[in-house]
Design a protein around this motif. Sequence first.
Motif, short mmCIF file in Angstrom:
data_model
loop_
_atom_site.label_atom_id
_atom_site.label_comp_id
_atom_site.label_asym_id
_atom_site.label_seq_id
_atom_site.Cartn_x
_atom_site.Cartn_y
_atom_site.Cartn_z
N GLY A 279 6.32 23.74 -21.14
CA GLY A 279 5.69 23.93 -22.45
C GLY A 279 5.27 25.37 -22.66
N TYR A 280 4.70 25.98 -21.62
CA TYR A 280 4.29 27.39 -21.74
C TYR A 280 5.51 28.27 -21.96
CZ TYR A 280 1.85 31.76 -20.68
OH TYR A 280 1.31 33.01 -20.76
N PHE A 281 6.59 28.02 -21.23
CA PHE A 281 7.80 28.83 -21.37
C PHE A 281 8.40 28.67 -22.75
CE2 PHE A 281 12.43 29.23 -20.98
CZ PHE A 281 12.52 30.53 -20.51
N HIS A 282 8.44 27.43 -23.26
CA HIS A 282 9.02 27.19 -24.59
C HIS A 282 8.20 27.85 -25.68
CE1 HIS A 282 9.63 24.86 -28.34
NE2 HIS A 282 10.91 24.89 -27.95
N GLN A 283 6.89 27.77 -25.58
CA GLN A 283 6.02 28.37 -26.59
C GLN A 283 6.14 29.91 -26.56
OE1 GLN A 283 4.41 26.55 -28.79
NE2 GLN A 283 3.56 28.33 -29.87
N THR A 284 6.31 30.46 -25.39
CA THR A 284 6.47 31.91 -25.28
C THR A 284 7.77 32.37 -25.92
OG1 THR A 284 5.18 31.94 -23.22
CG2 THR A 284 6.59 33.85 -23.67
N ILE A 285 8.84 31.64 -25.69
CA ILE A 285 10.15 32.03 -26.23
C ILE A 285 10.16 31.96 -27.75
CG2 ILE A 285 12.59 31.41 -26.34
CD1 ILE A 285 11.78 32.81 -23.78
N THR A 286 9.54 30.93 -28.30
CA THR A 286 9.56 30.75 -29.75
C THR A 286 8.51 31.59 -30.49
OG1 THR A 286 8.05 28.85 -29.52
CG2 THR A 286 10.44 28.40 -29.53
N ALA A 287 7.63 32.31 -29.75
CA ALA A 287 6.54 33.05 -30.41
C ALA A 287 7.03 34.35 -31.04
CB ALA A 287 5.42 33.35 -29.40
N PHE A 288 8.07 34.94 -30.50
CA PHE A 288 8.53 36.23 -31.02
C PHE A 288 10.04 36.33 -30.82
CE2 PHE A 288 6.85 36.61 -26.73
CZ PHE A 288 7.95 37.07 -26.01
N GLY A 289 10.62 37.26 -31.55
CA GLY A 289 12.05 37.48 -31.48
C GLY A 289 12.41 38.76 -30.77
N ILE A 290 13.69 39.07 -30.80
CA ILE A 290 14.17 40.26 -30.13
C ILE A 290 13.66 41.53 -30.80
CG2 ILE A 290 16.28 40.43 -31.51
CD1 ILE A 290 15.89 41.16 -27.74
N GLY A 291 13.30 41.45 -32.09
CA GLY A 291 12.78 42.62 -32.80
C GLY A 291 11.49 43.15 -32.20
N GLN A 292 10.67 42.25 -31.68
CA GLN A 292 9.42 42.70 -31.05
C GLN A 292 9.70 43.49 -29.78
OE1 GLN A 292 6.68 42.25 -32.63
NE2 GLN A 292 7.45 40.84 -34.18
N PHE A 347 2.32 53.99 -34.79
CA PHE A 347 3.33 52.93 -34.75
C PHE A 347 2.81 51.66 -35.42
CE2 PHE A 347 5.77 55.24 -31.51
CZ PHE A 347 7.07 54.91 -31.92
N ALA A 348 1.52 51.38 -35.28
CA ALA A 348 0.96 50.21 -35.93
C ALA A 348 1.05 50.33 -37.45
CB ALA A 348 -0.50 50.00 -35.49
N VAL A 349 0.77 51.53 -37.97
CA VAL A 349 0.88 51.75 -39.41
C VAL A 349 2.34 51.63 -39.86
CG1 VAL A 349 0.53 53.44 -41.25
CG2 VAL A 349 -1.19 53.20 -39.44
N ILE A 350 3.25 52.21 -39.09
CA ILE A 350 4.68 52.12 -39.44
C ILE A 350 5.15 50.67 -39.42
CG2 ILE A 350 7.00 52.75 -38.67
CD1 ILE A 350 5.83 55.37 -37.62
N ALA A 351 4.71 49.90 -38.41
CA ALA A 351 5.10 48.49 -38.35
C ALA A 351 4.57 47.70 -39.53
CB ALA A 351 4.59 47.89 -37.03
N ASP A 352 3.34 48.04 -39.97
CA ASP A 352 2.79 47.34 -41.12
C ASP A 352 3.56 47.67 -42.40
OD1 ASP A 352 0.49 45.78 -42.36
OD2 ASP A 352 0.32 47.70 -43.42
N VAL A 353 3.98 48.95 -42.52
CA VAL A 353 4.74 49.35 -43.71
C VAL A 353 6.11 48.69 -43.72
CG1 VAL A 353 5.81 51.31 -44.88
CG2 VAL A 353 3.49 51.51 -43.96
N LEU A 354 6.75 48.63 -42.55
CA LEU A 354 8.09 48.04 -42.47
C LEU A 354 8.06 46.52 -42.37
CD1 LEU A 354 9.77 50.56 -39.97
CD2 LEU A 354 9.88 50.54 -42.47
N GLY A 355 6.88 45.95 -42.21
CA GLY A 355 6.78 44.50 -42.12
C GLY A 355 7.29 43.92 -40.83
#
Length: 356
Positions: A279-292, A347-355
């Motif tokens: 369950g921990y592994f599945h939740q970790t995989i589905t939490a974010f994508g390759i973009g992160q 980078f945080a500001v840039i990420a917020d601008v780019l969504g």
Amino acid sequence: MVLSGTWQARAGTIPVFPKDGLPKTPEGHLSFQTSGIQAWDTGLIAFLWDLKRVAHDAGISLEMQTLPGPMRQLLELLPEAPDDPVHHKPFRIPFLEALGRRSIASMTEVGVVSELAALTAKGAVQTVLGRSRMRLSDLLANTSDAGPYALLIVGIVNFLIGAILAFVGAVELQKFAAGIYVASLVGIAMVREMAAVMTAIIMAGRTGGAYAARISTMQGNEEIDALNVFGIQPSTYLILPAVLSLIITMPFLYLYGCLIGMLGGFVVSISMLDITAAGYFHQTITAFGIGQFIFGFVKSLVFGAFIGLTSCRIGLKAGRSAADVGIAATRAVVVGIVGVIAIDAIFAVIADVLGI
């Protein structure tokens, strides 16, 4: 006044003439008898100078012609009374002028670092084309020091960061029966921010300080001057291997930090929450994508280049004394840590601008 015997400073027998050794008798005269002097040096002149100043304060004139010629010539070079100390008022730069000077110095430093980055990039291109004077052994040595030798401390710090995030998240999320989302919390935090930032801070303190200390030591030993005399650019011979080693190793250390941090969160979650490993592994995989991962990967590259360039620049402009080596190392660590956090905020500001 009768002077006799040995008057040499190294003998340690020259007396100190007291300040009240002469009575105040205006228009008085004092002569000397020096036939009994066996040997003398500047110690006797110092004694006579004290006598000369006391006689001046008492209003007594010395009959200098009764002294031997060499002794009289040396004594006449000395004033009857020391000059009054000159008190200079402290010079204070106006606020706007000081601000302008600091601004110009900061912009100049930015320009120098930018030029250093351009020379390093040019050297990297020449390395790819096989026309660089960088030695492969230097690159491998720097890469080994910045990569494999740093795995232990990077792993420990990121494991503890992941464990702390999981512990704090578990305490709060259990109140809402949402303990399973601890995996998402740890995964997103490590991939987006904590792994890249903490690894960069570790490398700034460990490797950046070492680079600055090494180059500043070479500066003190005049090895940098020797390279310039032989026509070898320090940017290619010293800085390029250091910067490339950090650029190469930082992404791998970032991925390693992500995995170790998730492992720390996994250990805490399994021990505190009713969560299975699957369950921990599945939740970790589905939490974010390759973009992160790509976002954190790019940040690690920028952090590595920044730490390498600033540390080498601080080492190059350090002084030539032993104390300057420690100052350069400390300054490199401070600038590296503060710069990493500042770049992460950008980078945080840039990420917020780019969504992202």
